[in-house]
Design an enzyme around this catalytic site. Structure first.
Site, PDB file in Angstrom:
ATOM      1  N   HIS A  88       0.813  -1.217   0.000  1.00 47.46           N
ATOM      2  CA  HIS A  88       0.000   0.000   0.000  1.00 47.46           C
ATOM      3  C   HIS A  88       0.846   1.266   0.000  1.00 47.46           C
ATOM      4  O   HIS A  88       0.328   2.351   0.244  1.00 47.46           O
ATOM      5  CB  HIS A  88      -0.940   0.022   1.215  1.00 47.46           C
ATOM      6  CG  HIS A  88      -2.147  -0.853   1.030  1.00 47.46           C
ATOM      7  ND1 HIS A  88      -3.055  -1.069   2.034  1.00 47.46           N
ATOM      8  CD2 HIS A  88      -2.586  -1.562  -0.026  1.00 47.46           C
ATOM      9  CE1 HIS A  88      -4.005  -1.877   1.601  1.00 47.46           C
ATOM     10  NE2 HIS A  88      -3.746  -2.191   0.354  1.00 47.46           N
ATOM     11  N   ILE A  95       1.086   7.061   0.396  1.00 48.60           N
ATOM     12  CA  ILE A  95       0.544   5.975   1.211  1.00 48.60           C
ATOM     13  C   ILE A  95      -0.944   5.830   0.921  1.00 48.60           C
ATOM     14  O   ILE A  95      -1.674   6.818   0.878  1.00 48.60           O
ATOM     15  CB  ILE A  95       0.707   6.291   2.715  1.00 48.60           C
ATOM     16  CG1 ILE A  95       2.167   6.607   3.046  1.00 48.60           C
ATOM     17  CG2 ILE A  95       0.201   5.133   3.568  1.00 48.60           C
ATOM     18  CD1 ILE A  95       2.342   7.332   4.367  1.00 48.60           C
ATOM     19  N   CYS A  96      -1.332   4.597   0.734  1.00 52.51           N
ATOM     20  CA  CYS A  96      -2.739   4.316   0.508  1.00 52.51           C
ATOM     21  C   CYS A  96      -3.283   3.690   1.780  1.00 52.51           C
ATOM     22  O   CYS A  96      -3.123   2.502   2.011  1.00 52.51           O
ATOM     23  CB  CYS A  96      -2.856   3.375  -0.686  1.00 52.51           C
ATOM     24  SG  CYS A  96      -4.450   2.643  -0.893  1.00 52.51           S
ATOM     25  N   LEU A  97      -3.837   4.542   2.648  1.00 52.39           N
ATOM     26  CA  LEU A  97      -4.336   4.056   3.936  1.00 52.39           C
ATOM     27  C   LEU A  97      -5.687   4.710   4.198  1.00 52.39           C
ATOM     28  O   LEU A  97      -5.812   5.941   4.192  1.00 52.39           O
ATOM     29  CB  LEU A  97      -3.331   4.401   5.048  1.00 52.39           C
ATOM     30  CG  LEU A  97      -3.719   4.036   6.480  1.00 52.39           C
ATOM     31  CD1 LEU A  97      -3.853   2.539   6.661  1.00 52.39           C
ATOM     32  CD2 LEU A  97      -2.706   4.602   7.469  1.00 52.39           C
TER      33      LEU A  97
END
Lengths: 157, 272
Positions: A88, A95-97
């Site tokens: 992610h 950041i893919c959160l």
């Protein structure tokens, strides 16, 4: 100063005061000279071989509507600060959160809790890989992280 | 409002926006001649006069406004600021709380600003009392020391004292005075020792000291103004992200009382 910016400035000043005295293990405040942009270092404390003996640099950018709106949080690449490998985390530090997105954010989150979430996101990871399409994404993306509509396809990673 | 008054008011607003408060104030005055008794013109002029630190004039404008519009939140808000500047703490707090009630009732966007004003009043009231307490204590200490010195000197001047007896008297009084100073010192230290702000009094959204905590069904409390800001963006519980509306919030009366009591003794906590 518009009222929301004042709200943000007050909250940030207090947040800074709080974390200057006291941060959990593996999180260090590097620089917070102004109330727009802070840098913190994080380390993964368990023995996950993917991240052992590494330190990662995070950049927080706060808008005037913080904490009602989420901050922009990215990893920064330096000579001694790589971008952690994770399905992610793109190789440009984006950041893919869920927590940092427009939908997942809540104003009770803060710099410390975001750092801790990132620590545990790394701790729990076993995959030595980047998100699918990393190369194209890094090459093509001109959007700010908050404007990217990530597809949270797998929240267990 | 007459066209003439309206035009003067808008001109005044333009000058106010540009930071020219003197011209703005003059224009609002002219507008009031064209339209006497207009409550908005009074609060606008009060706002300009606030910027010019003309506290007494702010107060008279706001009082005029309230004659015509008893529900003017702004009049109470400006009254609070002017009274606070004049160190009339009780008056200032009273008007801040009235303005606050009005904001809550009308879902007014000024809730955040009025919340800070109420807290500022409480803080400055405490700071004033604290200063007074310190001054009284130190002048009392001064008096007591002087009295003891007089007693000592009288004892030393007694007839027929041997040098060794004189020495004893001197030592005895020195000891007493030292104990007395120690007692005052201790009380000062107790006041100066600023306790840590308790976490239960801090709103997790603004990180500010809570003035009017409201509770959600998770059992967690937040400052009302912070919750309003959050709910404007997203109708969700900050902890669970379940749907949440303003109407679902309940005042947390016990927590409010605890916060108020803490502030009475620890006004500094407003700016922890």
């Amino acid at each position: 100063m518009p009222p929301t910016a004042q709200f943000a400035a007050k909250r940030l000043a207090k947040e800074l005061q709080k974390i200057t005295n006291d941060l959990p293990p593996g999180i260090t405040l590097v620089q917070a000279d102004n109330l727009d942009e802070w840098f913190l270092d994080i380390q993964v404390l368990d023995n996950n071989p993917l991240y052992q003996d590494q330190t990662y640099r995070l950049k927080f950018k706060f808008g005037s509507s913080y904490p009602i709106e989420p901050p922009e949080v990215t990893f920064v690449k330096l000579a001694d600060r790589p971008i952690p490998i994770h399905p992610h985390i793109y190789s440009n530090g984006i950041i893919c959160l869920d927590l940092l997105g427009q939908q997942g954010w809540s104003p009770v989150q803060n710099v410390e809790s975001v750092c801790m979430s990132l620590q545990s996101m790394l701790t729990g990871n076993t995959k030595d890989e980047r998100p699918p399409g990393d190369e194209e994404f890094v090459k093509a993306n001109r959007l700010r992280p908050k404007d990217i509509d990530f597809y949270y396809h797998d929240n267990n990673v | 409002m007459s066209a003439r008054a309206m035009q003067l008011k808008e001109e005044g607003n333009r000058h106010f926006q540009a930071g020219d408060y003197v011209s703005a104030e003059a224009l609002y005055s002219k507008a009031l001649i064209a339209d006497p008794g207009n409550p908005t013109l009074y609060t606008n002029r009060a706002m300009a006069r606030l910027k010019m630190n003309l506290w007494d004039s702010v107060i008279s404008d706001c009082n005029e406004c309230l004659k015509f519009a008893p529900d003017s939140m702004k009049a109470h808000y400006y009254l609070s600021q002017a009274h606070l500047a004049l160190e009339a703490y009780e008056e200032a707090l009273k008007h801040a709380l009235t303005a606050y009630e009005m904001c809550v009732k009308n879902k007014d966007k000024s809730l955040t600003a009025v919340t800070s004003q109420a807290l500022r009043c409480k803080k400055e009231r405490w700071a004033d009392q604290d200063k007074r307490r310190r001054r009284e204590t130190s002048s009392l200490e001064f008096e007591v020391v002087a009295m003891m010195e007089r007693e000592r000197d009288e004892a030393l001047n007694g007839e027929g004292l041997l040098d060794s007896e004189r020495q004893e008297v001197r030592e005895e009084w020195d000891r007493k005075m030292e104990i007395m100073r120690g007692v005052f010192e201790k009380s000062r230290a107790a006041h100066e020792q600023r306790r840590k702000v308790p976490d239960w009094a801090i709103d997790d959204i603004s990180f500010g000291f809570m003035h009017d905590p409201v509770i959600t069904k998770t059992g967690k409390s937040y400052e009302r103004a912070s919750m309003l800001e959050h709910l404007l963006r997203s109708n969700t519980d900050p902890l669970t992200r379940e749907p949440l509306r303003i109407e679902d919030l309940r005042p947390n009366i016990d927590l409010k009382q605890a916060c108020d009591e803490f502030l009475e003794e620890n006004g500094w906590a407003v700016d922890w």
